[in-house]
Design a protein around this motif. Structure first.
Motif, short mmCIF file in Angstrom:
data_model
loop_
_atom_site.label_atom_id
_atom_site.label_comp_id
_atom_site.label_asym_id
_atom_site.label_seq_id
_atom_site.Cartn_x
_atom_site.Cartn_y
_atom_site.Cartn_z
N ALA A 33 6.80 10.46 24.75
CA ALA A 33 5.57 9.67 24.70
C ALA A 33 4.96 9.50 26.08
O ALA A 33 3.73 9.51 26.24
CB ALA A 33 5.86 8.31 24.08
N ALA A 34 5.81 9.36 27.10
CA ALA A 34 5.31 9.24 28.47
C ALA A 34 4.52 10.49 28.87
O ALA A 34 3.42 10.39 29.43
CB ALA A 34 6.47 9.00 29.43
N LEU A 35 5.08 11.65 28.58
CA LEU A 35 4.44 12.91 28.97
C LEU A 35 3.20 13.21 28.14
O LEU A 35 2.21 13.75 28.65
CB LEU A 35 5.44 14.06 28.85
CG LEU A 35 6.61 14.05 29.83
CD1 LEU A 35 7.65 15.06 29.42
CD2 LEU A 35 6.15 14.32 31.25
N LYS A 36 3.25 12.87 26.85
CA LYS A 36 2.17 13.23 25.93
C LYS A 36 1.05 12.20 25.90
O LYS A 36 -0.07 12.49 25.46
CB LYS A 36 2.73 13.42 24.51
CG LYS A 36 3.73 14.55 24.36
CD LYS A 36 3.03 15.90 24.38
CE LYS A 36 3.97 17.03 23.96
NZ LYS A 36 3.28 18.34 23.95
N GLY A 37 1.34 10.98 26.33
CA GLY A 37 0.37 9.90 26.21
C GLY A 37 -0.63 9.87 27.35
O GLY A 37 -0.65 10.74 28.23
N ASN A 38 -1.47 8.84 27.33
CA ASN A 38 -2.48 8.65 28.37
C ASN A 38 -1.81 8.49 29.73
O ASN A 38 -0.90 7.67 29.89
CB ASN A 38 -3.31 7.40 28.02
CG ASN A 38 -4.54 7.26 28.91
OD1 ASN A 38 -4.46 7.41 30.12
ND2 ASN A 38 -5.67 6.98 28.29
N GLN A 39 -2.26 9.26 30.71
CA GLN A 39 -1.67 9.24 32.05
C GLN A 39 -2.37 8.26 32.98
O GLN A 39 -2.10 8.22 34.18
CB GLN A 39 -1.68 10.64 32.66
CG GLN A 39 -0.96 11.69 31.82
CD GLN A 39 0.51 11.41 31.64
OE1 GLN A 39 1.28 11.39 32.60
NE2 GLN A 39 0.94 11.18 30.39
N GLY A 40 -3.29 7.46 32.43
CA GLY A 40 -4.02 6.51 33.26
C GLY A 40 -3.13 5.50 33.95
O GLY A 40 -3.47 5.00 35.03
N PHE A 41 -1.97 5.18 33.34
CA PHE A 41 -1.02 4.25 33.96
C PHE A 41 -0.65 4.73 35.35
O PHE A 41 -0.57 3.93 36.30
CB PHE A 41 0.22 4.13 33.08
CG PHE A 41 1.35 3.36 33.72
CD1 PHE A 41 1.38 1.98 33.67
CD2 PHE A 41 2.38 4.02 34.37
CE1 PHE A 41 2.42 1.26 34.25
CE2 PHE A 41 3.43 3.33 34.96
CZ PHE A 41 3.44 1.94 34.90
N ILE A 42 -0.43 6.04 35.49
CA ILE A 42 0.02 6.58 36.78
C ILE A 42 -1.08 6.46 37.82
O ILE A 42 -0.83 6.03 38.96
CB ILE A 42 0.46 8.05 36.64
CG1 ILE A 42 1.69 8.15 35.73
CG2 ILE A 42 0.77 8.66 38.01
CD1 ILE A 42 2.12 9.57 35.45
N SER A 43 -2.29 6.83 37.48
CA SER A 43 -3.38 6.75 38.46
C SER A 43 -3.65 5.30 38.84
O SER A 43 -3.93 5.00 40.01
CB SER A 43 -4.65 7.42 37.92
OG SER A 43 -5.04 6.85 36.69
N ASP A 44 -3.55 4.37 37.88
CA ASP A 44 -3.73 2.95 38.20
C ASP A 44 -2.63 2.47 39.15
O ASP A 44 -2.90 1.73 40.10
CB ASP A 44 -3.72 2.12 36.92
CG ASP A 44 -4.95 2.33 36.05
OD1 ASP A 44 -5.94 2.91 36.56
OD2 ASP A 44 -4.92 1.94 34.88
N LEU A 45 -1.39 2.88 38.86
CA LEU A 45 -0.26 2.48 39.70
C LEU A 45 -0.43 3.05 41.11
O LEU A 45 -0.22 2.34 42.11
CB LEU A 45 1.04 2.98 39.08
CG LEU A 45 2.35 2.51 39.74
CD1 LEU A 45 2.54 1.02 39.53
CD2 LEU A 45 3.54 3.27 39.15
N ARG A 46 -0.83 4.32 41.19
CA ARG A 46 -1.03 4.95 42.49
C ARG A 46 -2.14 4.24 43.29
O ARG A 46 -1.99 4.00 44.48
CB ARG A 46 -1.37 6.42 42.30
CG ARG A 46 -1.53 7.20 43.61
CD ARG A 46 -1.65 8.68 43.34
NE ARG A 46 -2.73 8.99 42.43
CZ ARG A 46 -2.57 9.57 41.23
NH1 ARG A 46 -1.37 9.91 40.80
NH2 ARG A 46 -3.60 9.83 40.45
N ASP A 47 -3.23 3.90 42.62
CA ASP A 47 -4.32 3.19 43.31
C ASP A 47 -3.85 1.83 43.82
O ASP A 47 -4.20 1.42 44.93
CB ASP A 47 -5.51 3.01 42.36
CG ASP A 47 -6.22 4.31 42.04
OD1 ASP A 47 -5.97 5.31 42.75
OD2 ASP A 47 -7.02 4.33 41.08
#
Length: 388
Positions: free
Chosen positions: A281-295
Motif C-alpha cells: 500500500a505504501a508503494l502503490k498509494g499516494n506518495q504525497g506523504f513523502i513530499s510533504d515530509l521532505r518539505d
C-alpha cells in the motif's frame, strides 16, 4: 564468560539506541528532555498503510510467506526500482527483510568471509563495522574530511584497498552527515571497485529525503558492470515513517540475490506477513506523504543550520539529505561521550556522540522532531557551547 564467541565479544552495543533509551528513561521519570538523538520520523505511519496491514490481518494473511517476500511486494519493488532508480531488477532478485539493518547484514554475510576486508568511510552508520566483525571480516576505516563534505574520494578508496579487500560500503544520503555523493563521484569510486571486483553495498535508505537541487543516484544504475557488483539496500522506515514495522529489502544480481535469500531462509524465514501488505500500500498509494515530509524537514534543516552557524566554537557542513547534522565540536575540548553525557545530564538535551560513528570530535543532532523541541534544544546547546 568463556562460552561467548570472540567475534561477539569484539562487538560494541549501539550508542544511538543507548542514548535514545536513556532519554526515554528520563522522560518516564518525569524529567524534561529535548531529544535531538533519534533516527526516526516523529509523524505517524500514513493511515492507508495501516489500514492495508489491518485488512491483511482480518483476511487471515498471517502465515509464513516466501522467504524473499510476498509476490505482490517484490513486484511492486521491481516497479519502484525501474521508476525511481533506472534499475531493472526482477522480482526474484529482491529480498524483503526484517528492516534495512537486516538487509545490510544479509548482504555482508553473503559476501564476506573470514579475514576479508571491508572499506567503510567514516563517519559511518554505527552498525556497519560491527556487522563486518560478526561476519568474520575486518573493517577498514577511511576517514573523510569536513572540507570534502564528509565524502570518501576515489583516491582514498584506492589507497585503502589491499588484496584482501572484498567490499566497500557506501551510504548516500548518509547517516550521520547527510552527505550525498554526486554521479561523478560515484562513477569515480565505481571505477576503482571495478578494477579489483570489489562488491559495493549501497545503502540508500534515505533516498527520498534529498533537498534543494541535489539528486540521489543509485550507483548500480551507472553501468552494467557496476550493476553486477552492487547490492542495493533500502527500506520503508524513513520515507514512510514505518520504523517499527521492520521492513527493508535488498536488490542484487541473481547469484548474490540467491545467496541473500538462503541466509533469510535459515534466519528469520520471512518479514512479517501483514506488514508486507502495508508496504504494498505504501508503494502503490499516494506518495504525497513523502513530499510533504521532505518539505517539512527542509524547513527544519534550514532552521537548524542557521542556529548552528551562529555558534562560534563549533563547525557544521550543510547536510544535503537525511535528517541529521554532524557537528564538529573539537574546539570545545571534550571527547564526544563526555560532551553528550554533560549535555544530557545538565542541559537535558539528547545527542549522539561522534565516537559512535567513528569520529570522536563531533556529535550528531537529529531534526526529525518538532520545531518547539528543536528551538529549545538548540537554545540549550548554544548555552552549553558558550559555557565550554
Amino acid at each position: 564468560m568463556d562460552s561467548i564467541s570472540s567475534r561477539i565479544q569484539e562487538v560494541t552495543p549501539s550508542l544511538t539506541l543507548a542514548v535514545t533509551n536513556q532519554a526515554k528513561a528520563m522522560l518516564a521519570r518525569g524529567e524534561e528532555v529535548y531529544g535531538l538523538a533519534g533516527g526516526e520520523p516523529e509523524v505517524d505511519t500514513p493511515d492507508h498503510i495501516k489500514a492495508a496491514a489491518m485488512l491483511a490481518i482480518q483476511e487471515g494473511k498471517t502465515k509464513y510467506t516466501a522467504a524473499g517476500g510476498i509476490p505482490e511486494l517484490r513486484s511492486a519493488l521491481s516497479e519502484k526500482f525501474a521508476a525511481d532508480n533506472n534499475l531493472e531488477y526482477a522480482a526474484n532478485q529482491i529480498c524483503v527483510t526484517a528492516g534495512a539493518k537486516m538487509a545490510c547484514f544479509n548482504a555482508i554475510l553473503a559476501v564476506v568471509e573470514e579475514g576479508d576486508e571491508v572499506i567503510i568511510p567514516t563517519p559511518y552508520w554505527v552498525s556497519y563495522p560491527e556487522m563486518v566483525r560478526i561476519a568474520g571480516g575486518k573493517p577498514v576505516l577511511v576517514e573523510t574530511k569536513e572540507s570534502n563534505g564528509w565524502k570518501m574520494t576515489a583516491e582514498q578508496f584506492e589507497d585503502a584497498m589491499t588484496p584482501a579487500t572484498k567490499m566497500v560500503i557506501l551510504n548516500s544520503p548518509g547517516n550521520p552527515t547527510g552527505a550525498i555523493y554526486t554521479e561523478q563521484e560515484l562513477r569515480d569510486i565505481g571505477e576503482v571497485a571495478l578494477s579489483e571486483d570489489i562488491v559495493i553495498l549501497s545503502d540508500e535508505i534515505y533516498e527520498k529525503l534529498v533537498y534543494g537541487e541535489n539528486k540521489h543516484v543509485s550507483i548500480a544504475s551507472l553501468s552494467k558492470d557496476l550493476y553486477d557488483l552492487t547490492i542495493t539496500v533500502n527500506g520503508f522506515s524513513k520515507a514512510y515513517s514505518m520504523t517499527g514495522w521492520r521492513l527493508g529489502y535488498t536488490a542484487a544480481p541473481k547469484p548474490l540475490a540467491e545467496a541473500i535469500e538462503k541466509i533469510q531462509n535459515h534466519s528469520v524465514s520471512n518479514a512479517t506477513s501483514f506488514c508486507q501488505y502495508g508496504a504494498v500500500a505504501a508503494l502503490k498509494g499516494n506518495q504525497g506523504f513523502i513530499s510533504d515530509l521532505r518539505d517539512e524537514y527542509d524547513v527544519k534543516r534550514q532552521f537548524v543550520l542557521s542556529r548552528l552557524k551562529a555558534i562560534n566554537n563549533i563547525r557544521v557542513v550543510e547536510p544535503k539529505g537525511a535528517f541529521y547534522f554532524f557537528v564538529y565540536t573539537g574546539q570545545l575540548g571534550l571527547k564526544s561521550m563526555n560532551l553528550t553525557d554533560k549535555l544530557l545530564s545538565r542541559y537535558k538535551v539528547a545527542a549522539v556522540p561522534g565516537i559512535a560513528f567513528g569520529y570522536d570530535e563531533g556529535i550528531r543532532l537529529s531534526y526529525c522532531t518538532t520545531l518547539d523541541v528543536l528551538n529549545e534544544g538548540l537554545t540549550r546547546f548554544e548555552q552549553f557551547c558558550r559555557e565550554h
